[in-house]
Design an enzyme around this catalytic site. Structure first.
Site, mmCIF file in Angstrom:
data_model
loop_
_atom_site.group_PDB
_atom_site.id
_atom_site.type_symbol
_atom_site.label_atom_id
_atom_site.label_comp_id
_atom_site.label_asym_id
_atom_site.label_seq_id
_atom_site.Cartn_x
_atom_site.Cartn_y
_atom_site.Cartn_z
ATOM 1 N N GLU A 120 -1.643 -1.796 -9.395
ATOM 2 C CA GLU A 120 -0.876 -1.198 -8.293
ATOM 3 C C GLU A 120 -1.813 -0.747 -7.185
ATOM 4 O O GLU A 120 -1.516 -0.913 -6.001
ATOM 5 C CB GLU A 120 -0.023 -0.021 -8.786
ATOM 6 C CG GLU A 120 0.912 -0.344 -9.945
ATOM 7 C CD GLU A 120 1.769 -1.571 -9.744
ATOM 8 O OE1 GLU A 120 2.100 -1.904 -8.590
ATOM 9 O OE2 GLU A 120 2.119 -2.227 -10.758
ATOM 10 N N ASN A 154 4.259 1.078 -3.843
ATOM 11 C CA ASN A 154 4.620 1.684 -2.555
ATOM 12 C C ASN A 154 3.396 2.266 -1.856
ATOM 13 O O ASN A 154 2.566 2.918 -2.482
ATOM 14 C CB ASN A 154 5.632 2.805 -2.780
ATOM 15 C CG ASN A 154 6.706 2.414 -3.753
ATOM 16 O OD1 ASN A 154 7.464 1.494 -3.503
ATOM 17 N ND2 ASN A 154 6.747 3.089 -4.888
HETATM 18 N N1 PHE Z 1 5.641 -5.159 -7.533
HETATM 19 C C1 PHE Z 1 5.539 -4.547 -8.811
HETATM 20 C C2 PHE Z 1 4.183 -4.966 -9.360
HETATM 21 O O1 PHE Z 1 3.968 -6.000 -9.862
HETATM 22 C C3 PHE Z 1 6.582 -4.953 -9.792
HETATM 23 C C4 PHE Z 1 7.978 -4.558 -9.440
HETATM 24 C C5 PHE Z 1 8.853 -5.504 -8.942
HETATM 25 C C6 PHE Z 1 8.404 -3.278 -9.625
HETATM 26 C C7 PHE Z 1 10.153 -5.173 -8.635
HETATM 27 C C8 PHE Z 1 9.703 -2.943 -9.329
HETATM 28 C C9 PHE Z 1 10.568 -3.878 -8.841
HETATM 29 O O2 PHE Z 1 3.229 -4.349 -9.221
HETATM 30 ZN ZN ZN Z 2 2.186 -6.491 -8.742
#
Ligand code: PHE
Ligand code: ZN
Length: 880
Positions: A306, A273
């Site tokens: 992240e 996020n």
């Molecule tokens: N987008 C996150 C990541 O790979 C993974 C994720 C996907 C977390 C769906 C929560 C729900 O960094």
């Molecule tokens: Zn990711």
């Protein structure tokens, strides 16, 4: 919940959204079981849309509509329609308009952990992929990018900390009440899946980072109270990540604050996020008494992953969910590079390939196979897969290999310049790679759209008279579900011709000349490469550094494999030769054709590596581990008896341990912990080697090994040593192991992350009645169906870490997991469906196992209200 058979969504059906949302003002009245959300949206017709005057259809589920106001006028129920998953307003203005939506939801009752929920008493959100629609009605798709302002109001005493995306703007008390509020502003337009809110009684550690242009960013890590002293490693890792992205990719952070929150209930590892990453707490909290070396390494890598999403995922996001690998593959690639730059590149490459083989190859080789960019899905949550993530990263790495370091950096710069602030596609990303390098990548693009792991056969022939070496390569991909016909891929293959002295000979490719980079490109189904002026008979070292994610079917003689194991200048292929030989020896044992002389020769080669002071400990540790039982099963291909696989592999390990007795003892002598625990690469490597040696010693001489492991466990003053000792004990069915497990539980009863480790160790305990142990533990007071980490530790730990137990011939392993899937589906379908993927390789097994597994899959499918998540996975496996 399913009412009729769920229908797939297709990539080819993508259309621009009819309305855009420019800004979103959210106001949360936070109460655990009845939170009110007021959303003020500024909308306008999308000029890129081809439909005029379309009705406005907003996504929404598990929320209750309270009121709806369009341009200031309250809408009557006759003017809109509320469905299970949507809110439709038939008539909306053809010009910009505002919509004010008031809804309520129940965070405390949210066990799916998608949308707004409560974890450890803290309000938190998870919106990827489609969770925002559980917070308010919205155009919940990634190509709708809006500016967000968030106001939160909550009890001051129980919810003192109020966080959201972007920068904090304002906070204060609500006069005459026990409540307070805060307002956050995110200046960067973003898709709804990157929205986040966290509110609760959290402790924090703070630091600052000065960016390359001299801006100060304030950093915060928020945790449940009492955990503040376990955040230091995560904070260091964050600062390392920020520095690295500036250095390696020229990417600077863009907000005044960067916050991370760790919560105990989370479906995945972590979430990127904007400005407010939310983490599963096992990937934040660490100190030497609670975290292992692997934990330290994971925390560093996931923090980096992240953080790197801020540019690859957030600033440039995905046009639609079919493009998921655009952000995930690229960001995994970036975090792999980060770890390689910080630690040992060779060791990182080998461990990534091990992961790929353990997770992605089996996926590609079964009913769940899909391309890194899928063309259809029923439930997008099922596509956060090893193929999208890890194979997606391999594709980025291959492009780097093909166009070179400099052009790759140029291409990345171009990508950021061209698409910043946009929702992009995989095509646009690859266009940057080819525009920056001048290379035609159209054939290469097939890697994104074709499923299955290619196999490459290599046949070399040396002609001493003409000093020519002729290499014939052939590539093949087996059909996968929905893709009968396969196209030849563009495969970059690192290559070396190793001379008798172990040195690489020059590569003089016929028709090309001396190669600047030791790389050949296989593009046809069958292709011959001729090398001139090859002075001596070479030993072929192909796919060096694992330059392409393929199965190499080289047919080297045992003597050549042993030679590569000892001499290849490419460490990856040194390890790889050892793996190929190890696999051959396990397969020989399985088939009853083992030759004692071969085992002795293999052990002698290992001995040389262990005794070589120039070889680093981490590499030695990797050399001491045979290919996994899963890899052996895949190599057998059909009619697999998993007990026999386990027995054959352990039998070889016992024999190797006997041959290496002196070496293992010497390792043990010199690798004791000299002082306080440190997570640096050299210490990590030393402990890794110690644990690999102990695991083998237990196999070689159970009585002595068990005594050593017990002593190690008792003396351990860090979690790595403690876990290493216990893991070694789990291999043998003995009373000592039960005592040690009890001791571990008693020592750490109040540490939830250590209870997870205890569950995981239990799951891996070898021997009969494994399923009964699992079943009993699901009723243990420390196990919780609603906490994904508990489920992953015990149940996924069993499926993935105990193949002989899960695939027990009487079907007991399948039964306990199928029961769990059914039970979990009503609580958290994402977790249930991840567990269900454990059945993906059952086609490889012998008929009694296969039919036991099929019976359990049928039992799951017969459940009356199965989620789309579990339905998609189980029906694909059962129907194959
Ligand atoms: N987008 C996150 C990541 O790979 C993974 C994720 C996907 C977390 C769906 C929560 C729900 O960094
Ligand atoms: Zn990711």
């Amino acid at each position: 919940m399913k009412t009729e058979t769920p229908q797939p969504i297709h990539l080819t059906d993508y259309r621009p959204v009819p309305y855009l949302i420019d800004s979103v003002d959210l106001d949360f009245q936070l109460h655990p079981d009845a939170t009110q959300v007021r959303a003020r949206l500024s909308l306008r017709p999308n000029p890129a849309s081809t439909t005029n005057n379309a009705p406005l259809v907003l996504d929404g589920e598990k929320i209750v509509l309270q009121s709806l106001v369009l341009d200031g006028a309250l809408l009557q129920p006759s003017q809109y329609r509320v469905g299970e998953q949507s809110l439709t307003i038939a008539n909306v203005p053809a010009a910009p308009f505002t919509l004010e939506i008031v809804t309520t939801c129940n965070p405390a009752a949210n066990t799916e952990l998608s949308g707004l929920y409560v974890s450890g008493g803290v309000f938190c959100t998870q919106c990827e992929a489609e969770g925002f629609r559980r917070i308010t009605y919205f155009l919940d798709r990634p190509d709708v990018m809006a500016r967000y302002t968030v106001r939160m109001e909550a009890e001051r005493a129980s919810v003192p900390v109020l966080l959201s995306n972007g920068n904090p703007r304002e906070d204060g008390l609500i006069g005459g009440t026990t409540r307070h509020y805060a307002v956050w502003d995110d200046p960067f337009p973003k898709p709804s899946y990157l929205f986040a809110l966290v509110a609760g009684d959290l402790g924090a550690v703070h630091d600052t980072f000065t960016t390359m242009s001299g801006r100060d960013v304030s950093l915060g890590i928020y945790v449940l109270k009492g955990n503040e002293d376990r955040c230091a490693w995560a904070m260091e890792s964050l600062k390392e990540s920020m520095r690295w992205d500036e250095r390696r990719f020229g990417r600077e952070y863009d907000l005044d604050v960067f916050n991370i929150v760790a919560v105990p209930d989370f479906n995945m590892g972590a979430m990127e996020n904007k400005g407010l990453n939310v983490f599963n707490d096992k990937y934040i909290l660490a100190n030497p008494e609670t975290a292992t070396d692997a934990d330290y390494v994971n925390i560093e890598a996931i923090i980096a992953h992240e953080y790197f999403h801020n540019w690859t995922g957030n600033r440039i996001t995905c046009r639609d969910w079919f493009q998921l690998c655009l952000k995930e593959g690229l960001t995994v690639f970036r975090d792999q590079e980060f770890t390689s730059d910080l630690r040992s590149r060779a060791v990182k490459r080998i461990s990534d390939v091990k992961t790929l083989r353990a997770r992605q190859f089996p996926e590609d080789n079964g009913p769940l196979a899909h391309p890194p960019r899928p063309s259809a899905y029923i439930e997008i949550n099922n596509f956060y897969t090893p193929t999208v993530y890890e194979k997606g990263a391999e594709i980025c790495r291959m492009m780097l290999t093909l166009i070179g370091e400099q052009a790759f950096r140029k291409a990345m710069d171009l990508y950021f310049a061209r698409h910043d602030g946009e929702a992009a596609s995989v095509e646009q990303f690859v266009a940057c790679m080819s525009d920056a390098s001048g290379r035609d990548l159209s054939q290469f693009f097939t890697w994104y759209t074709q499923a299955g792991t290619p196999s490459v056969t290599a046949e070399g022939h040396y002609d001493a008279a003409s000093k020519q070496y002729t290499l014939t390569l052939e590539q093949q991909v087996k059909p996968t579900p929905g893709q009968e016909q396969k196209q030849p891929l563009h495969i970059p293959l690192g290559i070396g011709l190793v001379g008798p002295d172990g040195a690489d000979m020059p590569l003089d490719l016929d028709g090309v000349g001396t190669l600047n980079t030791p790389l050949i490109e296989l593009r046809d189904q069958r292709q011959t490469f001729r090398f001139n002026n090859v002075a001596k008979r070479p030993v072929l070292s192909l796919n060096r550094g694992f330059s392409a994610p393929v199965k190499m079917e080289a047919t080297l003689a045992m003597a050549d494999e042993l030679f590569l194991m000892g001499h290849d200048s490419d460490s990856f292929n040194r390890w790889e030769a050892g793996q190929r030989l190890g696999r051959k020896l396990v397969l020989d044992a399985y088939r009853g054709t083992a030759a004692e002389a071969d085992v002795a020769a293999y052990a002698a080669a290992l001995k040389k590596i262990i005794d070589d002071p120039a070889v680093d400990d981490a590499f030695k540790a990797l050399m001491l581990v045979l290919p996994s039982e899963g890899e052996i099963a895949a190599a057998l291909g059909a009619e697999v008896d998993t007990d026999k696989v386990h027995g054959a592999r352990d039998g070889l390990r016992t024999a190797l341990a006997a041959h290496l007795d002196g070496e293992l003892g010497a390792i043990w002598q010199r690798t004791g912990e000299p002082g306080p625990y440190r997570p640096d690469p050299a210490s990590t490597a030393r402990r890794g080697l110690r644990q690999a040696a102990l695991a083998l010693m237990v196999m070689g001489n159970a009585k002595r090994g068990i005594a050593l492991a017990l002593a190690e466990f008792e003396a351990a003053h860090n979690m790595s040593a403690e876990m290493g000792a216990l893991a070694a004990l789990m291999q043998v069915d003995c009373p000592e192991r039960e005592t040690a497990l009890d001791r571990f539980h008693a020592r750490h009863a109040h540490e939830h992350l250590l209870i997870d480790k205890w569950l995981m160790l239990n799951a891996q305990a070898q021997g009969p009645n494994a399923a009964a142990r699992i079943e009993a533990l699901t009723r243990h007071p420390d196990f919780r169906w609603t906490t994904p980490n508990k489920v992953y530790a015990l149940l996924s730990g069993f499926v993935g870490g105990n193949p002989a137990g899960f695939n027990a011939e009487d079907g007991s392993g399948y039964r306990v997991i199928a029961d769990a899937i059914i039970r979990l589906d009503a609580i958290n379908p994402q977790v249930a469906s991840r567990l269900a993927t454990g059945f993906r390789s059952c086609k490889l097994l012998n008929s009694s196992r296969k039919s036991a597994a099929q019976a359990e899959l049928a039992r799951i499918l017969a459940e009356p209200s199965l989620s789309r998540d579990v339905f998609e996975i189980v029906s694909k496996i059962a129907g194959s």
